[in-house]
Design a protein around this motif. Structure first.
Motif, short mmCIF file in Angstrom:
data_model
loop_
_atom_site.label_atom_id
_atom_site.label_comp_id
_atom_site.label_asym_id
_atom_site.label_seq_id
_atom_site.Cartn_x
_atom_site.Cartn_y
_atom_site.Cartn_z
N GLY A 276 -9.83 3.50 3.86
CA GLY A 276 -10.91 3.50 4.82
C GLY A 276 -12.27 3.80 4.19
O GLY A 276 -12.37 4.53 3.21
N MET A 277 -13.32 3.19 4.75
CA MET A 277 -14.71 3.39 4.36
C MET A 277 -14.98 2.97 2.91
O MET A 277 -15.86 3.51 2.24
N THR A 278 -14.22 2.00 2.43
CA THR A 278 -14.43 1.47 1.09
C THR A 278 -15.35 0.26 1.14
O THR A 278 -15.19 -0.62 1.99
N GLY A 279 -16.32 0.21 0.23
CA GLY A 279 -17.12 -1.00 0.04
C GLY A 279 -16.46 -1.87 -1.01
O GLY A 279 -16.11 -1.38 -2.09
N GLY B 154 -10.07 1.41 7.96
CA GLY B 154 -11.16 1.45 8.92
C GLY B 154 -12.53 1.54 8.27
O GLY B 154 -12.73 2.21 7.25
N MET B 155 -13.49 0.83 8.87
CA MET B 155 -14.90 0.87 8.48
C MET B 155 -15.16 0.36 7.07
O MET B 155 -16.15 0.72 6.44
N CYS B 156 -14.27 -0.48 6.55
CA CYS B 156 -14.52 -1.11 5.25
C CYS B 156 -15.44 -2.31 5.42
O CYS B 156 -15.39 -3.01 6.44
N GLY B 157 -16.22 -2.58 4.39
CA GLY B 157 -17.03 -3.78 4.34
C GLY B 157 -16.65 -4.59 3.12
O GLY B 157 -16.57 -4.06 2.01
N CYS C 163 -13.07 -1.47 12.99
CA CYS C 163 -14.42 -1.60 12.46
C CYS C 163 -14.49 -2.20 11.05
O CYS C 163 -15.51 -2.07 10.37
N VAL C 164 -13.44 -2.87 10.62
CA VAL C 164 -13.51 -3.60 9.36
C VAL C 164 -14.50 -4.75 9.51
O VAL C 164 -14.55 -5.42 10.54
N THR D 116 -16.72 4.64 -2.02
CA THR D 116 -17.91 4.07 -1.38
C THR D 116 -18.28 2.74 -2.03
O THR D 116 -18.58 1.76 -1.34
N ARG D 117 -18.30 2.71 -3.34
CA ARG D 117 -18.39 1.46 -4.10
C ARG D 117 -17.02 1.29 -4.73
O ARG D 117 -16.69 1.92 -5.71
#
Length: 269
Positions: free
Chosen positions: A170-173, A152-155, A135-136, A187-188
């Motif tokens: 994971g989950m890092t913006g 995972g799940m990074c944007g 989910c990157v 998160t940011r």
């Protein structure tokens, strides 16, 4: 073993398939494509027009490779997607071609692993041995250096650069560049020191790792401004190529690099 194409697959007559290619049930390979030797295209995967890939790639089920860029300015122009050798592209991944205003090409190196549901947008460049976890999401024009790992799940924001051996949790913006050899999280996203485990696993010497750490502490944790810290490092005698690459990456950053979570620290190694 000769090339095997399942009877239900749809392969355009103009597609160039190498030796020992396997095409699974209901897969689609469009015109103007090149599939290298020993590549496997699993069931329901789609290889879109103007895609070229090297040898021994594995495209898993329901992946879409070479789709039109998600750019409202795109008008159907001929742009390309190029993959190297021995890449693993997992289920439901989407990788889009370039745009005329960008590079005109999206490029994936060799021996990369792109896990399920990841998205690589137009005009991205992935160097060799990159790992994108599930989910990157890479926006357009993103560059990743060799052995970069994105959790995972990074944007990742468009036009960002991620340096060699960087590790993003994971989950890092990621709104800004991530320098080589560094870890980022949050998160940011912010920097969290060096990717020490990755550097040791790479075979890098202790002397080189210490030199990179000194440069990192000077740039990000000394209390200097970024430009002051770069001047301090330029004044030091340094002939270690990894440190020179690290400093050049930061100096040439157009978006600016992430800040360190301890950026107010006065400590310098």
């Amino acid at each position: 073993m000769s090339t095997q194409i399942h009877p239900s697959a749809v392969v355009d007559p103009s597609a160039q398939l190498g030796k020992n290619v396997t095409v699974g049930p209901y897969a689609i390979i469009e015109a103007d494509t090149v599939i290298g030797d020993g590549t496997t295209i699993d069931a329901f995967a789609q290889i879109k027009q103007y895609t070229t890939m090297g040898a021994e790639n594995h495209i898993h089920s329901h992946a879409l490779i070479g789709g039109d860029p998600q750019d409202i300015k795109f008008g159907g122009e001929k742009t390309t997607l190029v993959l190297g050798d021995r890449n693993i592209i997992r289920e439901f991944t989407t990788i889009h071609r370039g745009t005329p205003e960008g590079r005109g090409e999206t490029n994936i190196g060799s021996e990369c692993m792109i896990m399920a549901y990841a998205h690589v947008a137009h005009d991205c460049h992935l160097s060799d041995n990159v790992i994108l976890t599930n989910c990157v999401m890479l926006a357009g024009h993103v560059d990743l250096g060799v052995h970069a790992v994105v959790g995972g799940m990074c944007g990742v924001h468009q036009f960002c650069r991620i340096g060699d051996y960087a590790f993003i949790a994971g989950m890092t913006g990621v709104p800004n560049d991530v320098p080589p050899f560094c870890m980022a999280a949050g998160t940011r996203g912010s920097l969290r020191g060096l990717n020490s485990i990755g550097l040791r696993r790479s075979g890098m010497t202790s002397e080189t790792i210490r030199a990179i750490k000194h440069a990192y502490m000077t740039i990000f944790r000394s209390g200097y401004t970024r430009s002051e810290a770069l001047e301090v490092m330029k004044g030091e005698e340094n002939k270690i190529k990894e440190v020179e690459y690290f400093l050049d990456f930061i100096s040439n950053s157009e978006r600016g690099c992430l800040n360190d979570v301890s950026k107010n620290s006065k400590h310098v190694d």
